[in-house]
Write an enzyme that holds these catalytic residues in place. Structure first.
Site, PDB file in Angstrom:
ATOM      1  N   TYR A   1     -13.774   7.484 -13.033  1.00 56.17           N
ATOM      2  CA  TYR A   1     -13.526   6.319 -12.152  1.00 56.17           C
ATOM      3  C   TYR A   1     -14.150   5.079 -12.776  1.00 56.17           C
ATOM      4  O   TYR A   1     -13.471   4.067 -12.971  1.00 56.17           O
ATOM      5  CB  TYR A   1     -14.107   6.547 -10.753  1.00 56.17           C
TER       6      TYR A   1
ATOM      7  N   LYS B   1     -12.491   1.365 -14.584  1.00 56.94           N
ATOM      8  CA  LYS B   1     -12.846  -0.041 -14.322  1.00 56.94           C
ATOM      9  C   LYS B   1     -13.219  -0.737 -15.638  1.00 56.94           C
ATOM     10  O   LYS B   1     -12.819  -1.864 -15.899  1.00 56.94           O
ATOM     11  CB  LYS B   1     -14.008  -0.129 -13.332  1.00 56.94           C
TER      12      LYS B   1
ATOM     13  N   THR C   1     -20.363  -0.449 -11.284  1.00 55.49           N
ATOM     14  CA  THR C   1     -20.425   0.829 -12.013  1.00 55.49           C
ATOM     15  C   THR C   1     -20.351   0.609 -13.519  1.00 55.49           C
ATOM     16  O   THR C   1     -20.873   1.395 -14.288  1.00 55.49           O
ATOM     17  CB  THR C   1     -19.238   1.714 -11.558  1.00 55.49           C
TER      18      THR C   1
ATOM     19  N   ASP D   1       0.853  -1.194   0.000  1.00 55.99           N
ATOM     20  CA  ASP D   1       0.000   0.000   0.000  1.00 55.99           C
ATOM     21  C   ASP D   1       0.883   1.237   0.000  1.00 55.99           C
ATOM     22  O   ASP D   1       2.053   1.175   0.385  1.00 55.99           O
ATOM     23  CB  ASP D   1      -0.918   0.002   1.251  1.00 55.99           C
TER      24      ASP D   1
ATOM     25  N   ARG E   1     -29.936   0.346  -4.368  1.00 53.09           N
ATOM     26  CA  ARG E   1     -28.630  -0.247  -4.584  1.00 53.09           C
ATOM     27  C   ARG E   1     -28.594  -1.641  -3.953  1.00 53.09           C
ATOM     28  O   ARG E   1     -29.436  -1.961  -3.102  1.00 53.09           O
ATOM     29  CB  ARG E   1     -27.527   0.594  -3.914  1.00 53.09           C
TER      30      ARG E   1
ATOM     31  N   ASN F   1     -20.045   8.416   0.370  1.00 52.62           N
ATOM     32  CA  ASN F   1     -20.947   7.262   0.321  1.00 52.62           C
ATOM     33  C   ASN F   1     -21.981   7.327   1.452  1.00 52.62           C
ATOM     34  O   ASN F   1     -21.737   7.894   2.519  1.00 52.62           O
ATOM     35  CB  ASN F   1     -20.144   5.956   0.411  1.00 52.62           C
ATOM     36  N   LEU F   2     -23.112   6.683   1.192  1.00 53.35           N
ATOM     37  CA  LEU F   2     -24.265   6.788   2.091  1.00 53.35           C
ATOM     38  C   LEU F   2     -23.983   6.288   3.496  1.00 53.35           C
ATOM     39  O   LEU F   2     -24.209   7.019   4.480  1.00 53.35           O
ATOM     40  CB  LEU F   2     -25.456   6.002   1.502  1.00 53.35           C
TER      41      LEU F   2
ATOM     42  N   LYS G   1     -10.827   5.625  -6.032  1.00 53.67           N
ATOM     43  CA  LYS G   1     -12.212   5.179  -6.260  1.00 53.67           C
ATOM     44  C   LYS G   1     -13.280   6.213  -5.935  1.00 53.67           C
ATOM     45  O   LYS G   1     -14.467   5.889  -5.848  1.00 53.67           O
ATOM     46  CB  LYS G   1     -12.457   3.926  -5.457  1.00 53.67           C
TER      47      LYS G   1
ATOM     48  N   SER H   1     -16.259  -3.285 -10.588  1.00 55.20           N
ATOM     49  CA  SER H   1     -17.386  -2.594  -9.964  1.00 55.20           C
ATOM     50  C   SER H   1     -18.649  -2.712 -10.803  1.00 55.20           C
ATOM     51  O   SER H   1     -18.595  -2.764 -12.034  1.00 55.20           O
ATOM     52  CB  SER H   1     -17.034  -1.105  -9.821  1.00 55.20           C
TER      53      SER H   1
HETATM   54  C1  WQD Z   1     -25.635   5.054  -2.595  1.00 53.96           C
HETATM   55  C2  WQD Z   1     -26.997   5.722  -2.693  1.00 53.96           C
HETATM   56  C3  WQD Z   1     -26.906   8.000  -3.466  1.00 53.96           C
HETATM   57  C4  WQD Z   1     -24.895   9.690   0.014  1.00 53.96           C
HETATM   58  C5  WQD Z   1     -20.582   3.407  -4.747  1.00 53.96           C
HETATM   59  C6  WQD Z   1     -19.202   3.825  -5.093  1.00 53.96           C
HETATM   60  C7  WQD Z   1     -18.797   3.229  -6.399  1.00 53.96           C
HETATM   61  C8  WQD Z   1     -19.080   1.752  -6.431  1.00 53.96           C
HETATM   62  C9  WQD Z   1     -20.503   1.421  -6.032  1.00 53.96           C
HETATM   63  C10 WQD Z   1     -17.083   0.545  -5.985  1.00 53.96           C
HETATM   64  C11 WQD Z   1     -27.139   6.576  -3.950  1.00 53.96           C
HETATM   65  C12 WQD Z   1     -27.444   7.920  -2.032  1.00 53.96           C
HETATM   66  C13 WQD Z   1     -25.466   8.818  -0.890  1.00 53.96           C
HETATM   67  C14 WQD Z   1     -25.713  10.637   0.695  1.00 53.96           C
HETATM   68  C15 WQD Z   1     -27.629   9.787  -0.452  1.00 53.96           C
HETATM   69  N1  WQD Z   1     -18.208   1.060  -5.546  1.00 53.96           N
HETATM   70  N2  WQD Z   1     -26.805   8.872  -1.107  1.00 53.96           N
HETATM   71  N3  WQD Z   1     -27.048  10.646   0.435  1.00 53.96           N
HETATM   72  O1  WQD Z   1     -22.973   5.965  -5.656  1.00 53.96           O
HETATM   73  O2  WQD Z   1     -23.977   3.653  -5.456  1.00 53.96           O
HETATM   74  O3  WQD Z   1     -21.506   3.964  -5.636  1.00 53.96           O
HETATM   75  O4  WQD Z   1     -20.707   2.017  -4.757  1.00 53.96           O
HETATM   76  O5  WQD Z   1     -16.675   0.498  -7.070  1.00 53.96           O
HETATM   77  O6  WQD Z   1     -17.416   3.481  -6.502  1.00 53.96           O
HETATM   78  O7  WQD Z   1     -19.191   5.216  -5.175  1.00 53.96           O
HETATM   79  O8  WQD Z   1     -22.752   4.608  -3.532  1.00 53.96           O
HETATM   80  O9  WQD Z   1     -22.996   5.188  -1.149  1.00 53.96           O
HETATM   81  O10 WQD Z   1     -22.370   7.026  -2.791  1.00 53.96           O
HETATM   82  O11 WQD Z   1     -24.670   6.081  -2.824  1.00 53.96           O
HETATM   83  O12 WQD Z   1     -28.857   9.823  -0.679  1.00 53.96           O
HETATM   84  O13 WQD Z   1     -25.244  11.466   1.533  1.00 53.96           O
HETATM   85  O14 WQD Z   1     -27.144   6.617  -1.587  1.00 53.96           O
HETATM   86  O15 WQD Z   1     -27.608   8.965  -4.217  1.00 53.96           O
HETATM   87  O16 WQD Z   1     -28.489   6.484  -4.392  1.00 53.96           O
HETATM   88  P1  WQD Z   1     -22.888   4.592  -5.136  1.00 53.96           P
HETATM   89  P2  WQD Z   1     -23.135   5.779  -2.512  1.00 53.96           P
END
Ligand code: WQD
Length: 340
Positions: free
Chosen positions: A149, A153, A126, A32, A231, A199-200, A86, A124
């Site tokens: 990003y 991938k 993604t 790392d 998700r 992230n959420l 990421k 991912s």
């Molecule tokens: C999840 C949901 C937001 C924050 C992530 C990574 C991506 C990939 C997949 C690895 C969405 C909503 C979020 C907040 C919210 N991982 N949200 N309020 O965007 O699905 O993608 O996982 O490769 O790299 O970014 O994850 O946790 O950002 O969002 O409402 O404060 O939560 O709109 O619907 P995401 P996330």
């Protein structure tokens, strides 16, 4: 049972995978550059596993250094390559930083092993964008990435496909993660977002512990049952176990051909509001949230078809959303008393 190089080994998924590899009897070498992780994770891993993991601090974009690492460790039989940037939003602002880091590191690894290695690649969901059909299967069309990003991938998977086609001793499994969340049961390792979590789930736990204000739900006008986006959240420990299964598949040469792709999810979708509800019911903590505008680049709903992973990796996720939320909360509480 060989020795596995885990790049990004002190990161969120890398550290959890190191625990599962060691408990499965593997020797590991973690590599790392601490650009998105904390050296204290090494001590935590020693506490959890009872073994001080072998560690190399390295910039995988330095071709000479990667060649030196591989030459000095001929005992390495497999690589799990997590090391990559990421953050979706940051990748839009700094695309070249992402293309350089995420491609140079992968190319240097394959070159250093002279195309003869078992490689598990961290990909991912993604790559699917907004799938036409749900749950999304591995043979669904890859859609134009919403961010640099996501593009790294997609292009990395193409690089691996093309290289494997002419390099029979390069055996690769790409794992397409859905949304990794939660933390190890010990609460000694978990997600360590730098700055304000994008992230959420880390935002939820930081809001609940008082580090952040109310959560903003990014949109409740989607075409979903409760209007918020859906998700496929997967516990990071389940995700880690899938990497051990992938290494085992490569070792036992059960793979069909030398390039395979697997979805790593639960096969179930949860909306943002359902995650908030699951957090409250599993922890007893009340969350404050407001409804805001949709976030640029978000897809409306995505969850994985995990039939192939179950049938061919012999792996299925076992931990449910409540266990994901509770473990994430326990980790946040640990961090409050033991700041990194
Ligand atoms: C999840 C949901 C937001 C924050 C992530 C990574 C991506 C990939 C997949 C690895 C969405 C909503 C979020 C907040 C919210 N991982 N949200 N309020 O965007 O699905 O993608 O996982 O490769 O790299 O970014 O994850 O946790 O950002 O969002 O409402 O404060 O939560 O709109 O619907 P995401 P996330």
């Amino acid at each position: 049972m060989g020795k596995i190089l885990v790049t990004g080994g002190t990161g969120f998924i890398g550290s959890h995978t190191a625990v599962e590899l060691i408990s499965a009897g593997y020797d590991v070498i973690l590599a790392d550059d601490f650009s998105n992780s904390n050296p204290k994770i090494l001590t935590q891993l020693e506490t959890i596993t009872g073994k001080k993991p072998e560690f190399i601090e390295i910039d995988l974009c330095d071709e000479a250094k990667v060649k030196e690492l591989v030459a000095q460790h001929p005992e390495i039989t497999g690589v799990i390559h997590f090391a990559a940037f990421k953050a979706v939003g940051e990748s839009v602002q700094q695309p070249l930083k992402y293309y350089r880091n995420n491609f140079y590191s992968l190319i240097n690894l394959i070159t250093a092993f002279k195309g003869k290695i078992d490689l598990v690649f961290s990909s991912s969901c993604t790559v699917y964008g907004q799938p036409d059909k749900l749950p999304v299967t591995e043979d669904a069309p890859v859609k134009k990435a919403e961010s640099p990003y996501g593009n790294t991938k997609q292009i990395a998977e193409e690089m691996l496909t093309d290289t494997c086609a002419v390099t029979p001793d390069l055996k690769v499994i790409s794992l397409r993660y859905f949304n990794p969340v939660g933390a190890h049961a010990s609460s000694l390792i978990g997600e360590l977002p730098i700055g304000v979590p994008q992230n959420l789930v880390p935002f939820i736990t930081q809001s609940a512990i008082g580090k952040r204000g109310p959560i903003t739900v990014y949109g409740n006008d989607y075409n979903t049952p409760d209007g918020s986006a859906i998700r496929d959240y997967i516990h990071v420990v389940d995700l880690a176990k899938a990497h051990v299964a992938a290494i085992k598949r490569l070792e036992t040469k059960k793979a069909e051909g030398n390039y395979e792709v697997f979805n790593l999810g639960t096969g179930k979708g949860s909306s943002v509001l359902e995650i908030i509800q699951a957090f409250e019911s599993s922890t007893g903590e009340k969350l404050n949230y407001t409804i805001g505008a949709r976030r640029e680049g978000d897809v409306e709903q995505v969850w994985g078809d995990v039939t192939k992973s179950s049938a061919q990796l012999g792996w299925t996720a076992e931990l449910d959303v409540n266990e994901m939320m509770l473990s994430a909360w326990n980790w946040e509480k640990y961090l409050k008393d033991n700041p990194f």
